[in-house]
Motif scaffolding. Structure first.
Motif, mmCIF file in Angstrom:
data_model
loop_
_atom_site.group_PDB
_atom_site.id
_atom_site.type_symbol
_atom_site.label_atom_id
_atom_site.label_comp_id
_atom_site.label_asym_id
_atom_site.label_seq_id
_atom_site.Cartn_x
_atom_site.Cartn_y
_atom_site.Cartn_z
ATOM 1 N N ILE A 2 0.836 -1.203 0.000
ATOM 2 C CA ILE A 2 0.000 0.000 0.000
ATOM 3 C C ILE A 2 0.869 1.251 0.000
ATOM 4 O O ILE A 2 0.586 2.225 -0.707
ATOM 5 N N LYS A 3 1.947 1.210 0.766
ATOM 6 C CA LYS A 3 2.855 2.361 0.801
ATOM 7 C C LYS A 3 3.454 2.629 -0.579
ATOM 8 O O LYS A 3 3.519 3.769 -1.027
ATOM 9 N N TRP A 4 3.889 1.570 -1.264
ATOM 10 C CA TRP A 4 4.438 1.741 -2.608
ATOM 11 C C TRP A 4 3.404 2.335 -3.554
ATOM 12 O O TRP A 4 3.706 3.219 -4.358
ATOM 13 N N ALA A 5 2.174 1.864 -3.463
ATOM 14 C CA ALA A 5 1.100 2.393 -4.314
ATOM 15 C C ALA A 5 0.913 3.883 -4.050
ATOM 16 O O ALA A 5 0.794 4.675 -4.989
ATOM 17 N N GLY A 6 0.879 4.264 -2.766
ATOM 18 C CA GLY A 6 0.725 5.678 -2.424
ATOM 19 C C GLY A 6 1.845 6.526 -2.990
ATOM 20 O O GLY A 6 1.615 7.621 -3.511
ATOM 21 N N GLY A 68 -2.716 10.029 -3.493
ATOM 22 C CA GLY A 68 -1.506 9.333 -3.061
ATOM 23 C C GLY A 68 -1.143 9.649 -1.619
ATOM 24 O O GLY A 68 -0.814 8.747 -0.837
ATOM 25 N N LEU A 69 -1.215 10.921 -1.247
ATOM 26 C CA LEU A 69 -0.907 11.301 0.131
ATOM 27 C C LEU A 69 -1.935 10.745 1.114
ATOM 28 O O LEU A 69 -1.586 10.376 2.242
ATOM 29 N N THR A 70 -3.188 10.649 0.695
ATOM 30 C CA THR A 70 -4.213 10.054 1.554
ATOM 31 C C THR A 70 -3.933 8.565 1.770
ATOM 32 O O THR A 70 -4.051 8.058 2.894
ATOM 33 N N VAL A 71 -3.550 7.865 0.717
ATOM 34 C CA VAL A 71 -3.196 6.452 0.840
ATOM 35 C C VAL A 71 -2.021 6.298 1.805
ATOM 36 O O VAL A 71 -2.028 5.415 2.678
ATOM 37 N N LEU A 72 -1.007 7.149 1.679
ATOM 38 C CA LEU A 72 0.141 7.087 2.587
ATOM 39 C C LEU A 72 -0.266 7.404 4.024
ATOM 40 O O LEU A 72 0.193 6.748 4.967
ATOM 41 N N TRP A 73 -1.125 8.389 4.199
ATOM 42 C CA TRP A 73 -1.605 8.767 5.532
ATOM 43 C C TRP A 73 -2.347 7.601 6.183
ATOM 44 O O TRP A 73 -2.144 7.284 7.347
ATOM 45 N N LEU A 74 -3.227 6.966 5.407
ATOM 46 C CA LEU A 74 -3.964 5.817 5.918
ATOM 47 C C LEU A 74 -3.014 4.678 6.287
ATOM 48 O O LEU A 74 -3.151 4.055 7.344
ATOM 49 N N ASP A 75 -2.050 4.421 5.418
ATOM 50 C CA ASP A 75 -1.111 3.333 5.664
ATOM 51 C C ASP A 75 -0.300 3.565 6.936
ATOM 52 O O ASP A 75 -0.078 2.635 7.711
ATOM 53 N N ARG A 76 0.126 4.801 7.175
ATOM 54 C CA ARG A 76 0.884 5.104 8.401
ATOM 55 C C ARG A 76 0.062 4.850 9.653
ATOM 56 O O ARG A 76 0.617 4.651 10.725
ATOM 57 N N ILE A 79 -4.467 1.773 8.546
ATOM 58 C CA ILE A 79 -5.832 1.731 8.018
ATOM 59 C C ILE A 79 -5.723 1.358 6.540
ATOM 60 O O ILE A 79 -5.011 2.015 5.782
ATOM 61 N N THR A 80 -6.413 0.315 6.157
ATOM 62 C CA THR A 80 -6.390 -0.110 4.767
ATOM 63 C C THR A 80 -7.253 0.836 3.936
ATOM 64 O O THR A 80 -8.421 1.057 4.266
ATOM 65 N N PRO A 81 -6.691 1.404 2.865
ATOM 66 C CA PRO A 81 -7.507 2.281 2.012
ATOM 67 C C PRO A 81 -8.680 1.498 1.418
ATOM 68 O O PRO A 81 -8.554 0.311 1.108
ATOM 69 N N PRO A 82 -9.820 2.146 1.259
ATOM 70 C CA PRO A 82 -10.968 1.440 0.686
ATOM 71 C C PRO A 82 -10.692 1.004 -0.756
ATOM 72 O O PRO A 82 -10.023 1.706 -1.514
ATOM 73 N N ALA A 83 -11.219 -0.157 -1.097
ATOM 74 C CA ALA A 83 -10.974 -0.730 -2.424
ATOM 75 C C ALA A 83 -11.504 0.151 -3.544
ATOM 76 O O ALA A 83 -10.984 0.105 -4.663
ATOM 77 N N PHE A 84 -12.515 0.987 -3.269
ATOM 78 C CA PHE A 84 -13.055 1.821 -4.348
ATOM 79 C C PHE A 84 -12.000 2.778 -4.901
ATOM 80 O O PHE A 84 -12.084 3.175 -6.065
ATOM 81 N N ILE A 85 -11.011 3.141 -4.101
ATOM 82 C CA ILE A 85 -9.931 3.995 -4.617
ATOM 83 C C ILE A 85 -9.182 3.248 -5.719
ATOM 84 O O ILE A 85 -8.959 3.785 -6.814
ATOM 85 N N ALA A 86 -8.802 2.018 -5.438
ATOM 86 C CA ALA A 86 -8.068 1.231 -6.435
ATOM 87 C C ALA A 86 -8.923 0.931 -7.655
ATOM 88 O O ALA A 86 -8.448 1.030 -8.796
ATOM 89 N N TRP A 87 -10.191 0.559 -7.443
ATOM 90 C CA TRP A 87 -11.054 0.218 -8.579
ATOM 91 C C TRP A 87 -11.352 1.437 -9.454
ATOM 92 O O TRP A 87 -11.380 1.339 -10.688
ATOM 93 N N THR A 88 -11.561 2.586 -8.829
ATOM 94 C CA THR A 88 -11.821 3.806 -9.609
ATOM 95 C C THR A 88 -10.579 4.206 -10.396
ATOM 96 O O THR A 88 -10.666 4.542 -11.583
ATOM 97 N N LEU A 89 -9.428 4.162 -9.743
ATOM 98 C CA LEU A 89 -8.180 4.480 -10.437
ATOM 99 C C LEU A 89 -7.906 3.466 -11.547
ATOM 100 O O LEU A 89 -7.411 3.828 -12.619
#
Length: 133
Positions: A2-6, A68-76, A79-89
């Motif tokens: 998740i961190k790499w994705a962010g 991207g920063l939100t994904v990193l914030w969640l990962d720190r 908190i697992t980012p919601p899947a809709f972020i990945a599916w929408t992207l």
């Protein structure tokens, strides 16, 4: 994962925005942007200043930085980012790959795969559904 994705998402958004402002020289039109020069702009017939604005500050670059920063914030915060972020992207990436095949869409596809894999692994580790919230 998740961190790499962010980081990939943040880097691509930053590179696009900064590249448009500097390499593509969009920033040279800032005077027109901030003086009301685009107020009567026709989107069907953009001026060079209007095109530069839509390529840089009004493009997808800044929202991607925020995602991207939100994904990193969640990962720190574990908190697992919601899947809709990945599916929408991923859907956006698929359209981009068809419409503009010579863009860095493979990086976004990688980020989506990393996000979805990371979310799946988090779900397997914590089947009760408590994702750090």
């Amino acid at each position: 994962m998740i961190k790499w994705a962010g980081w990939i998402i943040t880097l691509c958004g930053t590179a696009h925005t900064i590249g448009a402002l500097t390499v593509q020289k969009a920033a040279r039109h800032a005077g027109a942007w901030f003086s009301g020069g685009l107020w009567d702009e026709d989107l069907a017939e953009l001026s060079p200043a209007g095109s530069a604005y839509w390529l840089s500050l009004a493009s997808f670059g800044i929202p991607l930085i925020l995602i991207g920063l939100t994904v990193l914030w969640l990962d720190r915060r574990d908190i697992t980012p919601p899947a809709f972020i990945a599916w929408t992207l991923a859907a956006w990436t698929a359209v981009d790959a068809v419409v503009l095949p010579f863009t860095p869409w493979p990086l976004f596809a990688l980020a989506c795969a990393l996000l979805l894999t990371g979310a799946h692994r988090a779900d397997r580790r914590n089947p009760a559904g408590d994702r750090g919230l």
